[in-house]
Design a protein around this motif. Structure first.
Motif, PDB file in Angstrom:
ATOM      1  N   GLU A  31       3.008  10.681 105.844  1.00  7.40           N
ATOM      2  CA  GLU A  31       3.778   9.897 105.110  1.00  7.40           C
ATOM      3  C   GLU A  31       5.537   9.826 105.383  1.00  7.40           C
ATOM      4  OE1 GLU A  31       2.489   8.340 103.169  1.00  7.40           O
ATOM      5  OE2 GLU A  31       1.122   8.626 103.983  1.00  7.40           O
ATOM      6  N   ILE A  32       5.865  10.809 106.378  1.00  5.32           N
ATOM      7  CA  ILE A  32       6.807  10.395 107.098  1.00  5.32           C
ATOM      8  C   ILE A  32       7.437   9.526 108.959  1.00  5.32           C
ATOM      9  CG2 ILE A  32       8.987  12.030 107.461  1.00  5.32           C
ATOM     10  CD1 ILE A  32       7.822  14.088 105.792  1.00  5.32           C
ATOM     11  N   GLY A  33       8.292   8.684 107.987  1.00  6.71           N
ATOM     12  CA  GLY A  33       8.137   7.998 108.972  1.00  6.71           C
ATOM     13  C   GLY A  33       9.557   8.157 110.305  1.00  6.71           C
ATOM     14  N   THR A  34       9.676   7.801 111.051  1.00 11.06           N
ATOM     15  CA  THR A  34      10.764   8.670 111.981  1.00 11.06           C
ATOM     16  C   THR A  34      12.395   7.880 111.276  1.00 11.06           C
ATOM     17  OG1 THR A  34      10.873   6.513 113.647  1.00 11.06           O
ATOM     18  CG2 THR A  34       9.870   8.547 114.309  1.00 11.06           C
ATOM     19  N   ASP A  35      11.941   6.194 110.776  1.00 16.41           N
ATOM     20  CA  ASP A  35      12.999   5.539 109.979  1.00 16.41           C
ATOM     21  C   ASP A  35      13.733   6.113 108.725  1.00 16.41           C
ATOM     22  OD1 ASP A  35      13.807   5.303 112.437  1.00 16.41           O
ATOM     23  OD2 ASP A  35      12.732   3.216 112.681  1.00 16.41           O
ATOM     24  N   ASP A  36      12.843   6.800 107.841  1.00 12.22           N
ATOM     25  CA  ASP A  36      12.797   6.753 106.572  1.00 12.22           C
ATOM     26  C   ASP A  36      13.936   7.632 105.434  1.00 12.22           C
ATOM     27  OD1 ASP A  36      10.360   5.319 106.403  1.00 12.22           O
ATOM     28  OD2 ASP A  36       8.894   7.048 106.168  1.00 12.22           O
ATOM     29  N   SER A  37      14.937   7.380 105.245  1.00 10.68           N
ATOM     30  CA  SER A  37      15.813   8.370 104.726  1.00 10.68           C
ATOM     31  C   SER A  37      14.669   9.315 104.048  1.00 10.68           C
ATOM     32  CB  SER A  37      16.577   7.900 103.371  1.00 10.68           C
ATOM     33  OG  SER A  37      17.017   8.751 102.630  1.00 10.68           O
ATOM     34  N   LEU A  38      15.222  10.788 104.740  1.00 13.96           N
ATOM     35  CA  LEU A  38      15.114  11.680 103.895  1.00 13.96           C
ATOM     36  C   LEU A  38      15.037  12.488 102.765  1.00 13.96           C
ATOM     37  CD1 LEU A  38      15.076  13.972 107.407  1.00 13.96           C
ATOM     38  CD2 LEU A  38      13.222  12.900 106.748  1.00 13.96           C
ATOM     39  N   ILE A  39      16.303  11.760 102.574  1.00 16.94           N
ATOM     40  CA  ILE A  39      16.992  12.042 100.427  1.00 16.94           C
ATOM     41  C   ILE A  39      15.885  11.842 100.401  1.00 16.94           C
ATOM     42  CG2 ILE A  39      18.863  11.627  99.330  1.00 16.94           C
ATOM     43  CD1 ILE A  39      19.563  13.646 102.025  1.00 16.94           C
ATOM     44  N   ASP A  40      15.786  10.120 100.589  1.00 11.86           N
ATOM     45  CA  ASP A  40      15.088   9.724  99.714  1.00 11.86           C
ATOM     46  C   ASP A  40      13.479  10.012  99.639  1.00 11.86           C
ATOM     47  OD1 ASP A  40      17.435   7.400  99.357  1.00 11.86           O
ATOM     48  OD2 ASP A  40      15.800   6.144 100.678  1.00 11.86           O
ATOM     49  N   LEU A  41      12.804  10.762 100.749  1.00  8.01           N
ATOM     50  CA  LEU A  41      11.679  11.147 100.440  1.00  8.01           C
ATOM     51  C   LEU A  41      11.760  12.672  99.442  1.00  8.01           C
ATOM     52  CD1 LEU A  41      10.081  10.436 103.815  1.00  8.01           C
ATOM     53  CD2 LEU A  41      10.352   9.929 101.895  1.00  8.01           C
ATOM     54  N   GLY A  42      12.761  12.914  99.372  1.00 13.33           N
ATOM     55  CA  GLY A  42      12.971  14.123  98.519  1.00 13.33           C
ATOM     56  C   GLY A  42      13.737  14.973  99.372  1.00 13.33           C
ATOM     57  N   LEU A  43      14.490  15.371 100.298  1.00 14.93           N
ATOM     58  CA  LEU A  43      14.800  16.843 101.017  1.00 14.93           C
ATOM     59  C   LEU A  43      15.921  16.402 100.758  1.00 14.93           C
ATOM     60  CD1 LEU A  43      14.171  18.433 103.128  1.00 14.93           C
ATOM     61  CD2 LEU A  43      15.161  17.179 104.891  1.00 14.93           C
ATOM     62  N   ASP A  44      16.760  17.969 100.090  1.00 17.22           N
ATOM     63  CA  ASP A  44      18.042  18.695  99.501  1.00 17.22           C
ATOM     64  C   ASP A  44      18.861  19.154 100.598  1.00 17.22           C
ATOM     65  OD1 ASP A  44      17.212  21.309  99.137  1.00 17.22           O
ATOM     66  OD2 ASP A  44      16.351  20.374  96.990  1.00 17.22           O
ATOM     67  N   SER A  45      19.684  19.108 100.369  1.00 18.32           N
ATOM     68  CA  SER A  45      20.893  19.059 101.504  1.00 18.32           C
ATOM     69  C   SER A  45      20.202  21.140 101.363  1.00 18.32           C
ATOM     70  CB  SER A  45      21.944  19.789 100.497  1.00 18.32           C
ATOM     71  OG  SER A  45      22.391  20.116  99.994  1.00 18.32           O
ATOM     72  N   MET A  46      20.122  21.731 100.767  1.00 23.73           N
ATOM     73  CA  MET A  46      19.687  23.424 100.541  1.00 23.73           C
ATOM     74  C   MET A  46      18.290  23.692 101.743  1.00 23.73           C
ATOM     75  SD  MET A  46      21.527  24.474  99.009  1.00 23.73           S
ATOM     76  CE  MET A  46      21.388  27.015  99.985  1.00 23.73           C
ATOM     77  N   ARG A  47      17.882  23.047 101.826  1.00 24.26           N
ATOM     78  CA  ARG A  47      16.276  23.076 102.350  1.00 24.26           C
ATOM     79  C   ARG A  47      16.745  21.625 103.673  1.00 24.26           C
ATOM     80  NH1 ARG A  47      11.221  20.424  98.744  1.00 24.26           N
ATOM     81  NH2 ARG A  47      12.677  18.912  97.966  1.00 24.26           N
TER      82      ARG A  47
END
Length: 85
Positions: A31-47
């Motif tokens: 589900e994680i594409g190479t150009d997907d925004s990791l922030i939009d996918l739910g990755l926060d700065s702490m993780r």
């Protein structure tokens, strides 16, 4: 221990990074594409910082700011590859 770190950094792969990120997001790696925004996918700065720290401990020589510049898997993989020299 230095050799062990170098081996670990050399063994880091794009797919391995994808799996680590997916595990933090409780998502399927596919589900994680190479150009997907990791922030939009739910990755926060702490993780994100925890991931980068883990990769640095494995021997990746890049600061968090280099990863934060563009929060996509593709960019992060480029940062890792460049850090290898």
């Amino acid at each position: 221990m230095g050799e062990e770190r170098a081996r670990s950094a050399a063994e880091l792969t794009l797919e391995g990074m994808r799996r680590e990120i997916a595990a933090l997001l409780h998502d399927d790696p596919e589900e994680i594409g190479t150009d997907d925004s990791l922030i939009d996918l739910g990755l926060d700065s702490m993780r994100a910082m925890a991931l980068v720290r883990r990769w640095q401990e494995a021997g990746v020589r890049a600061e968090f700011a280099a990863f934060a510049e563009t929060p996509t898997l593709g960019h992060w993989w480029d940062v890792v590859r460049r850090s290898r020299g």
